[in-house]
Design a protein around this motif. Structure first.
Motif, PDB file in Angstrom:
ATOM      1  N   UNK A  37       0.901  -1.054   0.096  1.00  0.00           N
ATOM      2  CA  UNK A  37      -0.280  -0.048  -0.163  1.00  0.00           C
ATOM      3  C   UNK A  37       0.606   1.585  -0.054  1.00  0.00           C
ATOM      4  N   UNK A  38       1.783   1.416   0.718  1.00  0.00           N
ATOM      5  CA  UNK A  38       2.821   2.227   0.910  1.00  0.00           C
ATOM      6  C   UNK A  38       3.142   2.647  -0.737  1.00  0.00           C
ATOM      7  N   UNK A  39       3.994   1.472  -0.857  1.00  0.00           N
ATOM      8  CA  UNK A  39       4.261   2.105  -2.424  1.00  0.00           C
ATOM      9  C   UNK A  39       4.007   2.067  -3.303  1.00  0.00           C
ATOM     10  N   UNK A  40       2.670   1.374  -3.850  1.00  0.00           N
ATOM     11  CA  UNK A  40       1.797   2.330  -4.444  1.00  0.00           C
ATOM     12  C   UNK A  40       1.152   3.630  -3.782  1.00  0.00           C
ATOM     13  N   UNK A  41       1.147   4.153  -3.268  1.00  0.00           N
ATOM     14  CA  UNK A  41       0.936   5.587  -2.550  1.00  0.00           C
ATOM     15  C   UNK A  41       2.072   6.346  -2.857  1.00  0.00           C
ATOM     16  N   UNK A  42       3.546   5.703  -2.794  1.00  0.00           N
ATOM     17  CA  UNK A  42       4.016   6.620  -3.382  1.00  0.00           C
ATOM     18  C   UNK A  42       4.428   6.115  -4.887  1.00  0.00           C
ATOM     19  N   UNK A  43       3.850   5.727  -5.316  1.00  0.00           N
ATOM     20  CA  UNK A  43       3.753   5.824  -7.084  1.00  0.00           C
ATOM     21  C   UNK A  43       2.834   6.581  -7.472  1.00  0.00           C
ATOM     22  N   UNK A  44       1.936   7.088  -7.039  1.00  0.00           N
ATOM     23  CA  UNK A  44       0.927   7.336  -6.614  1.00  0.00           C
ATOM     24  C   UNK A  44       1.311   9.334  -7.085  1.00  0.00           C
TER      25      UNK A  44
END
Length: 82
Positions: A37-44
């Motif tokens: 989830x953190x990685x997904x947020x960072x990508x956004x």
């Protein structure tokens, strides 16, 4: 080997495996999900930053063009008077 002893070993192994799964694997799986989830947020966030950077580049190009034009007009004006 007696069947009762074998059954006891299997029961103990099952309890130990269940405890290991609950104590070790469950927290690891939760940590992995949290990291995903953190990685997904960072990508956004990176995508938004890239869009903002691009918009700034476009604005800087426009400002650069306007400054060059102003310098050119000033130089023409100075040369006409000089």
């Amino acid at each position: 080997m007696d069947v009762n002893v074998l059954a006891a070993y299997v029961t103990i192994a099952t309890v130990v495996a269940s405890a290991f799964s609950y104590a070790v694997l469950r927290p690891l799986n939760q940590s992995i999900k949290d990291l995903q989830e953190i990685i997904k947020d960072i990508k956004c966030d990176l995508k938004e930053d890239e869009e903002r950077r691009h918009n700034l580049e476009v604005r800087v190009e426009g400002i650069d063009s306007a400054v060059r034009s102003a310098h050119h007009r000033l130089n023409d004006h100075i040369n006409k008077e000089g």
